[in-house]
Each structure stands twice: as structure tokens, then as C-alpha cells.
Design a protein around this motif. Structure first.
Motif, PDB file in Angstrom:
ATOM      1  N   THR A 135       4.659 -54.595 -11.249  1.00 48.68           N
ATOM      2  CA  THR A 135       5.674 -55.155 -11.753  1.00 48.68           C
ATOM      3  C   THR A 135       5.915 -54.935 -13.360  1.00 48.68           C
ATOM      4  OG1 THR A 135       4.051 -56.715 -12.536  1.00 48.68           O
ATOM      5  CG2 THR A 135       4.932 -57.450 -10.617  1.00 48.68           C
ATOM      6  N   GLY A 136       6.726 -55.158 -14.299  1.00 53.97           N
ATOM      7  CA  GLY A 136       6.835 -55.057 -15.349  1.00 53.97           C
ATOM      8  C   GLY A 136       6.135 -56.149 -16.152  1.00 53.97           C
ATOM      9  N   ILE A 161      16.274 -49.180 -18.604  1.00 55.54           N
ATOM     10  CA  ILE A 161      15.934 -50.476 -19.033  1.00 55.54           C
ATOM     11  C   ILE A 161      16.185 -50.522 -20.469  1.00 55.54           C
ATOM     12  CG2 ILE A 161      13.891 -51.897 -19.505  1.00 55.54           C
ATOM     13  CD1 ILE A 161      12.927 -51.217 -16.532  1.00 55.54           C
ATOM     14  N   ARG A 178      10.272 -48.227 -23.830  1.00 52.64           N
ATOM     15  CA  ARG A 178       9.855 -49.716 -24.079  1.00 52.64           C
ATOM     16  C   ARG A 178      10.411 -50.421 -25.053  1.00 52.64           C
ATOM     17  NH1 ARG A 178       4.313 -47.936 -22.124  1.00 52.64           N
ATOM     18  NH2 ARG A 178       4.201 -48.733 -20.051  1.00 52.64           N
ATOM     19  N   PHE A 185       0.022 -56.501 -18.927  1.00 54.66           N
ATOM     20  CA  PHE A 185       0.735 -56.290 -20.055  1.00 54.66           C
ATOM     21  C   PHE A 185       1.093 -54.600 -20.188  1.00 54.66           C
ATOM     22  CE2 PHE A 185       1.183 -55.801 -24.816  1.00 54.66           C
ATOM     23  CZ  PHE A 185       1.972 -57.039 -25.192  1.00 54.66           C
ATOM     24  N   ASP A 205      10.228 -52.013 -12.175  1.00 57.36           N
ATOM     25  CA  ASP A 205      11.200 -51.415 -13.142  1.00 57.36           C
ATOM     26  C   ASP A 205      12.219 -50.267 -12.803  1.00 57.36           C
ATOM     27  OD1 ASP A 205      10.145 -52.969 -15.358  1.00 57.36           O
ATOM     28  OD2 ASP A 205       8.711 -51.465 -16.122  1.00 57.36           O
ATOM     29  N   PHE A 245      18.381 -58.799 -18.566  1.00 58.26           N
ATOM     30  CA  PHE A 245      17.188 -58.128 -17.869  1.00 58.26           C
ATOM     31  C   PHE A 245      16.385 -58.894 -17.216  1.00 58.26           C
ATOM     32  CE2 PHE A 245      12.932 -56.803 -17.871  1.00 58.26           C
ATOM     33  CZ  PHE A 245      13.078 -55.430 -17.268  1.00 58.26           C
ATOM     34  N   ARG A 246      15.952 -60.239 -17.609  1.00 64.63           N
ATOM     35  CA  ARG A 246      14.974 -61.010 -16.995  1.00 64.63           C
ATOM     36  C   ARG A 246      15.776 -61.790 -15.752  1.00 64.63           C
ATOM     37  NH1 ARG A 246      10.510 -59.055 -18.909  1.00 64.63           N
ATOM     38  NH2 ARG A 246      10.441 -59.109 -21.181  1.00 64.63           N
ATOM     39  N   LYS A 275      -0.674 -50.457 -14.537  1.00 63.20           N
ATOM     40  CA  LYS A 275       0.050 -50.850 -13.384  1.00 63.20           C
ATOM     41  C   LYS A 275       0.826 -49.911 -12.463  1.00 63.20           C
ATOM     42  CE  LYS A 275       2.872 -53.581 -15.759  1.00 63.20           C
ATOM     43  NZ  LYS A 275       2.602 -53.759 -17.059  1.00 63.20           N
ATOM     44  N   GLU A 327      15.547 -58.853 -13.202  1.00 62.06           N
ATOM     45  CA  GLU A 327      14.253 -58.640 -12.900  1.00 62.06           C
ATOM     46  C   GLU A 327      13.639 -59.666 -11.905  1.00 62.06           C
ATOM     47  OE1 GLU A 327      11.015 -59.470 -15.991  1.00 62.06           O
ATOM     48  OE2 GLU A 327      10.262 -57.643 -15.394  1.00 62.06           O
TER      49      GLU A 327
END
Ligand code: S3P
Length: 181
Positions: free
Chosen positions: A80-81, A47, A120, A12, A36, A59-60, A17, A63
Motif C-alpha cells: 500500500t501507499g 502520483i 514522493r 510509512f 501506487d 489522490f486519496r 513495503k 487510492e
């Protein structure tokens, strides 16, 4: 010598990360890649701006493309995001390239770390904390599928990184001996 398998960090927002990933990469002698950051470099915008002007679906899509590309190289720690788990194909591809580790974080700790960071978009605005909690509940089952997990809440990144490195070495075996320091 063959390049080592990747180490893929999933978790999350605010699970650590990126900070943990940098440390582990140094410790294991792997290249650090942040998806990212790759997205922003590729698209030439932030982003937040991609969400704003092109929407989350786009965006997905980007990604997934960036994740697919990253999965084609070895010897990397890949941060990862948080939303990488939303498309199962992402984890299939990344998982095939190496070891996937889930960095677990409590929603309280995630909020304490994420608040005040304007980058974010999913948490922007005055109801950020409520949205974080909603997303957390929605996504928890997707993170729970990942068999390897390390607690990332309220622990220094170095300690978390040491646990992650241990898991990776155990999986990868002798190929990933600690580097002489
Ligand atoms: C997202 C997490 C972000 C970034 C984007 C969407 C998410 O990455 O990819 O804002 O859906 O959880 P971090 O987890 O690194 O904050």
C-alpha cells in the motif's frame, strides 16, 4: 484449491513495503500488487502529477477505489501507499481480504531511504525532512492500531521478508506451506 488470503503491507514511506513485498510474494507464491503503481497505471500519470494537478483529496479518493478493487481478489501480496491508513475504510476492506502487517520504520531510516527520490510529493522541496517528521508523528497512532508489526529499519529486505512470511504462515496455517525450492 481456494486462493490464499492476501498479505497486506502497511507502513510509512520508506518502510520497505515494495521491496519486502516483492520478496515475500516470491517466497509465498503469491502475486505482487503495488497500489501506487496501480494508481499510476489506471490514471496514466505519475502520483506526483496527480497531487500537483488534482490535489491530495482526489489522490486519496483514487487510492481508496484502487484499494477496494485489490481487496476483491485473493492470493496477493499488496503493497500500500504510506497514507492508506488515513481512511479507516481502506484498512477495513483490505483487512477483510487477508492478513495486514505493519512494517515499522524509524523517521531517521525513512528519511535516509526517501530523500532524493523525486516521486514522493509529500516530501518534495527543501523542508522535506521536517515534513516527514510531522507526518510521522501524525500517523504513528494510525499504524500502531495494526496488531501485527515487523521492524523494517536498518535491516536487509530479505530478513524483514522472512519475518513477514513467518507471520503470514502462522496466521494462514497449512495452506501457506513454504514452497519447495
Ligand atoms: C504517500 C506515500 C506514497 C504515495 C503517495 C502518498 C503518503 O507511497 O502513495 O506519495 O501519503 O505517505 P509510499 O509509501 O510507497 O512512498
Amino acid at each position: 484449491m481456494h486462493a490464499l488470503p492476501n498479505l497486506v503491507l502497511v507502513g510509512f514511506m520508506g518502510s520497505g513495503k515494495t521491496s519486502v513485498g516483492r520478496i515475500v510474494a516470491g517466497e509465498l507464491g503469491l502475486r505482487f500488487v503495488d497500489l501506487d503503481q496501480q494508481i499510476e497505471e489506471r490514471e496514466g500519470v505519475s502520483i506526483a502529477r496527480i497531487f500537483e494537478t488534482r490535489g491530495e483529496e482526489e489522490f486519496r479518493r483514487i487510492e481508496s477505489e484502487v484499494a477496494e478493487e485489490a481487496a476483491q481478489s485473493a492470493g496477493q501480496v499488496i503493497a500500500t501507499g504510506g497514507g492508506i491508513v488515513l481512511r479507516p475504510v481502506n484498512l477495513e476492506r483490505l483487512g477483510a481480504s487477508g492478513v495486514v502487517v505493519h512494517l515499522h520504520v524509524t523517521p531517521e531510516c525513512a528519511w535516509a531511504r526517501a530523500r532524493g527520490h523525486g516521486h514522493r510529493p509529500l516530501l518534495a522541496g527543501s523542508d522535506g525532512e521536517a515534513r516527514l517528521r510531522r507526518l510521522f508523528v501524525e500517523r504513528q497512532p494510525l499504524y500502531d492500531i495494526i496488531p501485527l508489526s515487523v521492524e523494517g529499519s536498518n535491516r536487509p529486505p530479505r530478513q524483514v521478508a522472512a519475518d513477514v512470511a513467518r507471520i503470514y504462515r502462522r496466521r494462514v496455517g497449512d495452506a501457506a506451506k513454504p514452497r519447495a525450492s
